[in-house]
Structures are given as structure tokens and as C-alpha cells.
Scaffold this motif. Structure first.
Motif, mmCIF file in Angstrom:
data_model
loop_
_atom_site.group_PDB
_atom_site.id
_atom_site.type_symbol
_atom_site.label_atom_id
_atom_site.label_comp_id
_atom_site.label_asym_id
_atom_site.label_seq_id
_atom_site.Cartn_x
_atom_site.Cartn_y
_atom_site.Cartn_z
ATOM 1 N N MET A 155 11.267 -26.129 -19.222
ATOM 2 C CA MET A 155 10.582 -27.331 -18.745
ATOM 3 C C MET A 155 9.689 -27.007 -17.572
ATOM 4 S SD MET A 155 10.584 -30.701 -19.390
ATOM 5 C CE MET A 155 9.395 -31.846 -18.645
ATOM 6 N N VAL A 156 8.419 -27.410 -17.668
ATOM 7 C CA VAL A 156 7.480 -27.301 -16.557
ATOM 8 C C VAL A 156 7.217 -28.716 -16.062
ATOM 9 C CG1 VAL A 156 5.181 -26.579 -15.806
ATOM 10 C CG2 VAL A 156 6.416 -25.225 -17.516
ATOM 11 N N PHE A 157 7.651 -29.008 -14.838
ATOM 12 C CA PHE A 157 7.547 -30.356 -14.295
ATOM 13 C C PHE A 157 6.180 -30.589 -13.663
ATOM 14 C CE2 PHE A 157 12.029 -29.230 -14.301
ATOM 15 C CZ PHE A 157 12.607 -30.339 -14.901
ATOM 16 N N GLN A 158 5.827 -31.865 -13.540
ATOM 17 C CA GLN A 158 4.508 -32.237 -13.031
ATOM 18 C C GLN A 158 4.211 -31.632 -11.664
ATOM 19 O OE1 GLN A 158 3.652 -36.402 -13.339
ATOM 20 N NE2 GLN A 158 1.908 -36.307 -11.977
ATOM 21 N N GLY A 159 5.174 -31.680 -10.762
ATOM 22 C CA GLY A 159 4.949 -31.152 -9.423
ATOM 23 C C GLY A 159 5.508 -29.753 -9.228
ATOM 24 N N SER A 160 5.735 -29.039 -10.308
ATOM 25 C CA SER A 160 6.316 -27.691 -10.335
ATOM 26 C C SER A 160 7.820 -27.694 -10.052
ATOM 27 C CB SER A 160 5.623 -26.734 -9.361
ATOM 28 O OG SER A 160 4.272 -26.546 -9.725
ATOM 29 N N ALA A 161 8.285 -28.567 -9.114
ATOM 30 C CA ALA A 161 9.715 -28.748 -8.821
ATOM 31 C C ALA A 161 10.399 -27.440 -8.426
ATOM 32 C CB ALA A 161 10.433 -29.384 -10.018
ATOM 33 N N LEU A 162 9.730 -26.657 -7.592
ATOM 34 C CA LEU A 162 10.352 -25.434 -7.075
ATOM 35 C C LEU A 162 11.255 -25.772 -5.893
ATOM 36 C CD1 LEU A 162 7.227 -23.070 -7.084
ATOM 37 C CD2 LEU A 162 8.929 -23.390 -8.896
ATOM 38 N N PHE A 163 12.255 -24.929 -5.674
ATOM 39 C CA PHE A 163 13.133 -25.087 -4.517
ATOM 40 C C PHE A 163 12.418 -24.497 -3.302
ATOM 41 C CE2 PHE A 163 16.095 -24.636 -8.174
ATOM 42 C CZ PHE A 163 16.647 -25.917 -8.121
ATOM 43 N N ASP A 164 12.084 -25.346 -2.341
ATOM 44 C CA ASP A 164 11.271 -24.927 -1.196
ATOM 45 C C ASP A 164 11.923 -23.824 -0.373
ATOM 46 O OD1 ASP A 164 9.349 -26.768 -1.879
ATOM 47 O OD2 ASP A 164 10.113 -28.317 -0.529
ATOM 48 N N SER A 165 13.245 -23.857 -0.285
ATOM 49 C CA SER A 165 13.948 -22.901 0.574
ATOM 50 C C SER A 165 14.278 -21.589 -0.133
ATOM 51 C CB SER A 165 15.248 -23.526 1.098
ATOM 52 O OG SER A 165 16.101 -23.865 0.015
ATOM 53 N N GLN A 166 13.923 -21.497 -1.403
ATOM 54 C CA GLN A 166 14.200 -20.285 -2.166
ATOM 55 C C GLN A 166 12.915 -19.516 -2.431
ATOM 56 O OE1 GLN A 166 16.470 -20.999 -5.713
ATOM 57 N NE2 GLN A 166 18.193 -21.922 -4.619
#
Length: 255
Positions: free
Chosen positions: A82-93
Motif C-alpha cells: 500500500m502506498v498512502f496519499q501522504g506517504s505515511a512514513l514514520f518520522d522518527s525512523q
């Protein structure tokens, strides 16, 4: 292959999806388009099991997702990227940690095996040597490529993308489109993209499903969309003067 048969979904007595049937083939970029409120997001969420339809079925290579046992459902989830609209990456990782996350969650691979797989997919999306960077250090296009790497790290059979070009400049959006299409063809993934980007429709729309007020109003290819006589499709896709001119040039060439 994903087969959708007579899908209905509503909320609080209001029908949103009204009997949609279609097929999404592997190795093809399958696009869902339509105006805001047409049912695109509800349709996509119904495909991946976040919404349970009141009627109809969604089959993944002959397996109906609402009939899965808990064990089958867990296995099916591992087959989905799944590729989410806002990328949905974990900011602290870091990039490496973000991409490795599904492997840690769903596999028992060693750290070395996981790292090797992470490096393979980062190379595939042209992000070599970015392992230790944080999302904040990346451009929007690079963040989207990290999201794609994470989505394919498990070698999925099905890839879903929700507005993958949202927030990107036109040139970067083309790069992301081409990357998704290349990966889809290379790995023979069944890819479904929810988009409002008309450049994506014209450039990579190997199968396009147009929703209008919850109904599948039209389907075809990017070539078909140039010559369609569907007023709803023409009004939606060719809303700008530039696209109207492009369509007219195409129609003149075919006369």
C-alpha cells in the motif's frame, strides 16, 4: 487478478457504491478516477477490506476476501502493498527502518536478510545510500519512493496506491508514475491506483474505471478515453483547455 462483482456499500442508509463490477489484471496499471464524492476512496477501501460491502464480492485470484479465515486474512494482508496519499512514513525512523518495518512484522528473516532485501528495493527505486536519512531530510518525491519501496519489500501480488502524486510537482509526478508502471510490469503485480491526476490517466492508464455518483459509468484504456463519447468522462477528463486541444489533435489524426 482482482475481480469485483456487483459491489454495494453505503453508510447510514445512503448508498455510496451502487453495483460496481470490474476486473483488474496483473501486470497492468489499473486506475480509478472520478469527481470528489464519486465513491473512489470507498471503492479502494472496499477492495482492501477496510469496508465490508452490503452486497457483492471482491475476489483475489479466485479467493473472496470476506470469506477468509483469520489465518487466510493474515496471509492475504502480506500479499498486499500500500502506498498512502501522504506517504505515511514514520518520522522518527530512518529510511532503512521504514522500509524494513513490514519484514519485521510479518517475517522471521534475520537482520542480514532483511537488510539485503531493503537495499534491493531501495536500489530499485533509485535511493541507494539513503538508508540512514530521516524522512524530514528527503524531498516529497524521495519520500514517495521510500513509500513505494516499503510497499514492495514483501514482494506483494497486489499493489494499491491512493493518490500517489498528491503534493508533487508535475515532473516528479511523472517520475513516480513511470516507477509504479515499471514495477507493475516487472513483477507482474496487480496494481490499482486511485487518482485525480489526468496526466497519470493519459500516460499510464492501461485500465481505467470511471466512477460517477457511485456507479461505474465507463471503463477502458488511456487510448479509449481519447475517443469516448461518454459526456461524463469528457467533461471530467478534459476540463482544461490544454487537454481539450490534445484530445482534438488525437481525434483529427484518427479521422
Amino acid at each position: 487478478m482482482i475481480e469485483v462483482h456487483n459491489l454495494y456499500k453505503g453508510f447510514n442508509g445512503v448508498e455510496v457504491l451502487k453495483g460496481i463490477s470490474t476486473t483488474f489484471l496483473p501486470g497492468k496499471t489499473n486506475l480509478i478516477i472520478g469527481q470528489s464524492g464519486s465513491g473512489k476512496t470507498v471503492f479502494l477501501k472496499s477492495l482492501i477490506g477496510l469496508h465490508i460491502p452490503e452486497q457483492g464480492t471482491v475476489s483475489f485470484d479466485g479467493r473472496i476476501n470476506t470469506e477468509f479465515s483469520q489465518k487466510q486474512k493474515m496471509q492475504w494482508r502480506q500479499e498486499i502493498g500500500m502506498v498512502f496519499q501522504g506517504s505515511a512514513l514514520f518520522d522518527s525512523q530512518t529510511v532503512e527502518e521504514n522500509v524494513m518495518f513490514p519484514l519485521k512484522m510479518f517475517t522471521d528473516k534475520s537482520q542480514a536478510e532483511m537488510l539485503d532485501r531493503v537495499n534491493t528495493v531501495l536500489t530499485r527505486v533509485n535511493l541507494d545510500n539513503s538508508n540512514k536519512k530521516l524522512p524530514a531530510e528527503l524531498s516529497g518525491g524521495m519520500q514517495k519512493r521510500v513509500a513505494i519501496a516499503r510497499a514492495i519489500v514483501m514482494n506483494p501480488k497486489y499493489l494499491f496506491c491512493d493518490e500517489p502524486n498528491s503534493g508533487l510537482d508535475p515532473q516528479t509526478a511523472i517520475v513516480i508514475d513511470n516507477l509504479i508502471q515499471e514495477i507493475t510490469d516487472e513483477y507482474k503485480i496487480t496494481t490499482v491506483i486511485n487518482t485525480h491526476d489526468m496526466n497519470s490517466v493519459i500516460e499510464i492508464g492501461e485500465k481505467i474505471v470511471f466512477l460517477n455518483k457511485g456507479i461505474k459509468a465507463w471503463e477502458g484504456t488511456s487510448e479509449d478515453i481519447f475517443s469516448t463519447d461518454s459526456e461524463a468522462v469528457v467533461s471530467f477528463v478534459y476540463s482544461s483547455n490544454l487537454l481539450k486541444k490534445v484530445r482534438q489533435v488525437y481525434l483529427n489524426k484518427t479521422l
